[in-house]
Design an enzyme around this catalytic site. Structure first.
Site, mmCIF file in Angstrom:
data_model
loop_
_atom_site.group_PDB
_atom_site.id
_atom_site.type_symbol
_atom_site.label_atom_id
_atom_site.label_comp_id
_atom_site.label_asym_id
_atom_site.label_seq_id
_atom_site.Cartn_x
_atom_site.Cartn_y
_atom_site.Cartn_z
ATOM 1 N N CYS A 2 3.179 -6.820 0.412
ATOM 2 C CA CYS A 2 3.553 -7.830 1.398
ATOM 3 C C CYS A 2 4.752 -7.363 2.219
ATOM 4 C CB CYS A 2 3.910 -9.183 0.800
ATOM 5 S SG CYS A 2 2.661 -9.826 -0.304
ATOM 6 N N ARG A 27 1.991 -2.897 4.787
ATOM 7 C CA ARG A 27 2.370 -3.367 3.454
ATOM 8 C C ARG A 27 1.383 -4.376 2.886
ATOM 9 N NH1 ARG A 27 7.539 -2.201 2.045
ATOM 10 N NH2 ARG A 27 7.541 -3.885 0.534
ATOM 11 N N TRP A 73 -0.507 -9.087 0.892
ATOM 12 C CA TRP A 73 -1.453 -8.315 0.076
ATOM 13 C C TRP A 73 -1.558 -9.074 -1.235
ATOM 14 C CZ3 TRP A 73 -1.431 -5.436 -4.539
ATOM 15 C CH2 TRP A 73 -2.478 -4.509 -4.675
ATOM 16 N N ASN A 99 7.978 -11.365 -1.178
ATOM 17 C CA ASN A 99 7.279 -10.138 -1.557
ATOM 18 C C ASN A 99 7.648 -9.853 -3.006
ATOM 19 O OD1 ASN A 99 6.294 -7.488 -1.805
ATOM 20 N ND2 ASN A 99 8.126 -6.621 -0.896
ATOM 21 N N GLY A 100 6.651 -9.696 -3.859
ATOM 22 C CA GLY A 100 6.926 -9.427 -5.271
ATOM 23 C C GLY A 100 6.029 -10.277 -6.153
ATOM 24 N N GLU A 480 -6.474 16.137 -4.452
ATOM 25 C CA GLU A 480 -6.026 15.382 -3.282
ATOM 26 C C GLU A 480 -7.173 15.235 -2.269
ATOM 27 O OE1 GLU A 480 -3.661 13.546 -2.650
ATOM 28 O OE2 GLU A 480 -3.575 13.385 -0.470
ATOM 29 N N LYS A 484 -8.399 11.605 -1.045
ATOM 30 C CA LYS A 484 -8.407 11.206 0.366
ATOM 31 C C LYS A 484 -9.788 10.729 0.768
ATOM 32 C CE LYS A 484 -5.151 10.780 1.261
ATOM 33 N NZ LYS A 484 -3.827 11.068 0.739
ATOM 34 N N GLU A 487 -10.658 7.309 -0.797
ATOM 35 C CA GLU A 487 -9.882 6.134 -0.375
ATOM 36 C C GLU A 487 -10.144 5.729 1.068
ATOM 37 O OE1 GLU A 487 -5.616 6.453 -0.744
ATOM 38 O OE2 GLU A 487 -5.626 8.477 0.032
ATOM 39 N N HIS A 503 -18.221 21.946 -18.132
ATOM 40 C CA HIS A 503 -18.045 21.033 -19.259
ATOM 41 C C HIS A 503 -18.387 19.595 -18.890
ATOM 42 C CE1 HIS A 503 -16.277 24.382 -21.419
ATOM 43 N NE2 HIS A 503 -15.620 24.645 -20.306
ATOM 44 N N LYS A 602 0.165 0.271 1.188
ATOM 45 C CA LYS A 602 1.013 1.448 1.379
ATOM 46 C C LYS A 602 2.083 1.564 0.308
ATOM 47 C CE LYS A 602 2.368 4.994 3.687
ATOM 48 N NZ LYS A 602 1.498 6.167 3.546
HETATM 49 C C1 F6R Z 1 -2.933 7.972 -1.376
HETATM 50 C C2 F6R Z 1 -1.718 7.207 -1.482
HETATM 51 C C3 F6R Z 1 -1.326 6.681 -2.811
HETATM 52 C C4 F6R Z 1 0.175 6.898 -3.015
HETATM 53 C C5 F6R Z 1 0.641 6.222 -4.300
HETATM 54 C C6 F6R Z 1 2.112 6.485 -4.573
HETATM 55 O O1 F6R Z 1 -3.147 8.370 -0.063
HETATM 56 O O2 F6R Z 1 -1.052 6.992 -0.526
HETATM 57 O O3 F6R Z 1 -2.045 7.279 -3.840
HETATM 58 O O4 F6R Z 1 0.434 8.263 -3.042
HETATM 59 O O5 F6R Z 1 0.435 4.839 -4.194
HETATM 60 O O6 F6R Z 1 2.912 5.998 -3.557
HETATM 61 P P1 F6R Z 1 4.415 6.420 -3.419
HETATM 62 O O7 F6R Z 1 4.459 7.856 -3.055
HETATM 63 O O8 F6R Z 1 4.963 5.549 -2.341
HETATM 64 O O9 F6R Z 1 5.056 6.177 -4.744
#
Ligand code: F6R
Length: 607
Positions: A2, A27, A73, A99-100, A480, A484, A487, A503, A602
């Site tokens: 949020c 957010r 969120w 937020n929280g 990674e 990507k 997601e 395996h 995010k």
């Molecule tokens: C993937 C992504 C998430 C963040 C994860 C950690 O693209 O963005 O997997 O990497 O939520 O976030 P931070 O780095 O903010 O702790």
């Protein structure tokens, strides 16, 4: 998650709130709302993206000089208009954004209901409004203070009341909150970009602090009434840095900003042939020489940066490294001594599990270094030392430029440790410094021509499953690449160590499952080629990331994404870029919202 924003001054607050929410939409984006003091309190809330709220405001926006806004969120209660913030008390005279998570909200709700309070949502937040109502005795600040003493959990919140139409009360515990200082007007927000259009003077509220924000100033105290005099920080981010700058999406813009992000991150790392670390005062040479173990804790993409860090630190500095997912580290029983260093990586600096791991590590006596992209973020304020990545604000939910900046930062850390411990000959360190400095240009070279990647994306965009393989430094790159892809395009993908394929994952292979192989030159290159043979023998198409000049690999792979030659351990940076782009183009072809993928946020400030 949020995002919250608030404004008090002479101008109409509604456009300020909406502009702020636009910058905070990363957010959370399942609903949004505002509350404005206009004699009473007018609230407008809408389910869905911010544009739904904007449309609602076209036909009858309230107008007033004090207001608060929220982009949500969902954590408690499904996304709906009723659950959207701001939330009101029974009288409708008091509004709250939050937020929280309020962990004891059920008990509080029952108590308040027993006293006759009527609730209109399923949220944990609404208890705050009713609790403040219950405590109110002519002084909003005191009522909020009394209310938050009963809250368990995390919160950044803002409260306005019809009865005190000259102030916003803002408080913070474990969720980020900043104050923006203007002239005759002041602001609150979850994050700096929300208010950059109005002021560059910012105060970062600390945990357990509450602020009374009026037109004329801000007064901060702790929850226990101790006056706080906090320094005003001047933000030097370019306002435009938070805009798309002509790119179709933030993600593409941010992928293209990667050369700058890495360049900025390492800008002050190498001085007169030596590696320099800003955080050195906390990490003295004696501490570094005595280290016998490093833990790296992180989540998601940052965890992949941690895996790259493990390879670099172990090889260059000779210190054993364990990389842990934060949500595991915090609940297991890691063996930590005074000679253990913990490196917490989080671009947002607010990830709840990483923050908790940091606290756990410190409580057990470890020194903790934070690597974060957000100045003033929680992990940077609680760590013993900080390495800032200087990627600038990352708005796209999928991490891209912050990842390569984290890798650059951890390469610098690894070289610094090697330098202090004299674990490598100086000439070798010098060579690596030159190679690190060359990384921005190598990323730029990958970005210069994306035609093969785009063509490959068109060819395979309909596939329902992908496998990503690599060895050594290629493993985190493969992981990674898979993360990507899943997601942002919602295609199933797995990232695996190539040697593990036999395996299990080999059972998945068939024509419809393309296999992306990180096959850059390195000491296991021949082994990777053997794995490619095994893949081809099962009819899967191979997409290879390879080193420029490797012509032979064209015989093995359907598509080859070339990256400039780079020392093996540093190759993670150029190698990950084509995989970010592959995911991006596939997601675009599939019509996905790459900047705001479904179900993701995010900044994951709840565990
Ligand atoms: C993937 C992504 C998430 C963040 C994860 C950690 O693209 O963005 O997997 O990497 O939520 O976030 P931070 O780095 O903010 O702790």
């Amino acid at each position: 998650m949020c995002g919250i924003v608030g404004c008090i001054g002479q101008r109409d607050t509604v456009p300020v709130l909406i502009n702020g929410l636009k910058r905070l939409e990363y957010r959370g984006y399942d609903s949004a709302g505002i509350a404005v003091l206009d004699g009473g309190i007018s609230v407008v809330r809408r389910l869905g993206k911010l544009k739904e709220l904007e449309e609602a405001l076209l036909t009858g926006a309230p107008s007033g000089q004090i207001g608060i806004g929220h982009t949500r969120w969902a954590t408690h209660g499904k996304p709906s208009e009723e659950n959207a913030h701001p939330h009101l008390d029974c009288t409708g005279n008091l509004a709250v954004v939050h937020n929280g998570i309020i962990e004891n909200f059920i008990a509080l709700k029952e108590e308040l209901q027993a006293k006759g309070h009527v609730f209109g949502s399923e949220t944990d937040t609404e208890v705050i409004a009713h609790l403040v109502e219950e405590k109110y005795d002519g002084n909003l600040l005191e009522a909020v203070k009394a209310a938050i003493k009963e809250l368990r959990g995390s919160f950044a919140l803002a409260v306005i009341s019809k009865h005190e139409p000259d102030r916003i009360i803002a408080a913070r515990k474990d969720s980020p909150l900043i104050l923006g200082i203007g002239e005759g007007e002041n602001f609150i927000a979850s994050d700096v970009p929300a208010i950059l259009g109005y002021t560059r003077s910012v105060i970062f509220l600390d945990n357990d602090e509450i602020a009374e924000v009026t037109c004329d100033g801000v007064k901060i105290t702790t929850f226990d009434d101790i006056a706080v005099n906090r320094e005003i920080f001047t933000v030097n981010w370019d306002d435009e840095a938070a805009e798309k700058c002509g790119y179709e999406d933030f993600m593409l813009k941010e992928i293209n900003e990667q050369p700058t992000a890495v360049r900025e991150t390492i800008r002050s790392s190498f001085v007169g042939g030596d590696v320099r670390l800003d955080t050195a005062s906390h990490l003295t040479e004696d501490i570094i020489k005595g280290l016998n173990k490093i833990f790296i804790v992180a989540c998601g993409t940052s965890y992949h940066a941690g895996l790259v860090g493990k390879n670099a630190i172990e090889n260059w500095a000779g210190i054993p490294v364990e990389v842990d997912i934060s949500s595991e580290f915090r609940y297991r029983n890691p063996i930590i001594t005074k000679d253990t260093l913990v490196v917490a990586i989080s671009q947002s600096g607010e990830t709840a599990d990483t923050l908790a791991s940091l606290r756990e590590a410190r409580a057990r006596g470890a020194k903790v270094i934070a690597i974060s992209n957000v100045v003033g973020s929680s992990i940077t304020r609680e760590a013993d030392g900080i390495i800032h990545t200087h990627a600038g604000p990352e708005i796209g939910v999928a991490a891209t430029k912050t990842l390569v900046s984290q890798m650059a930062a951890i390469y610098t850390l690894a070289l610094y440790l090697a330098q202090v411990r004299e674990a490598m000959p100086k000439a070798e360190i010098d060579k690596l410094i030159a190679e690190v400095k060359a990384l921005p240009d190598k990323i730029a070279a990958v970005l210069a021509d994306t035609s093969v990647i785009e063509e490959c994306a068109r060819r395979f965009s309909e596939c329902r499953s992908f496998l990503f393989l690599g060895r050594g430094i290629g493993v985190p790159v493969a992981m990674e690449g898979a993360l990507k892809l899943k997601e942002i395009s919602y295609i199933h993908a797995e990232g695996y160590a190539a040697g593990e394929m036999k395996h299990g994952p080999i059972a998945l292979l068939e024509k419809a499952v393309p296999v992306v192989v990180v096959a850059t030159k390195g000491h296991t290159y021949e082994k990777v080629i053997s794995n490619i043979q095994e893949v081809k023998a099962r009819d899967s198409y191979v997409i290879a990331v390879a080193t420029e000049g490797d012509e032979e690999i064209k015989q093995q792979a359907e598509y080859v994404f070339y990256v400039p030659e780079t020392p093996e351990l540093l190759s993670a940076i150029p190698a990950v870029v084509p995989l970010q782009l592959l995911s991006y183009y596939i997601a675009k072809i599939r019509g996905c919202n790459v900047d705001q993928p479904r179900n993701l946020a995010k900044s994951v400030t709840v565990e």
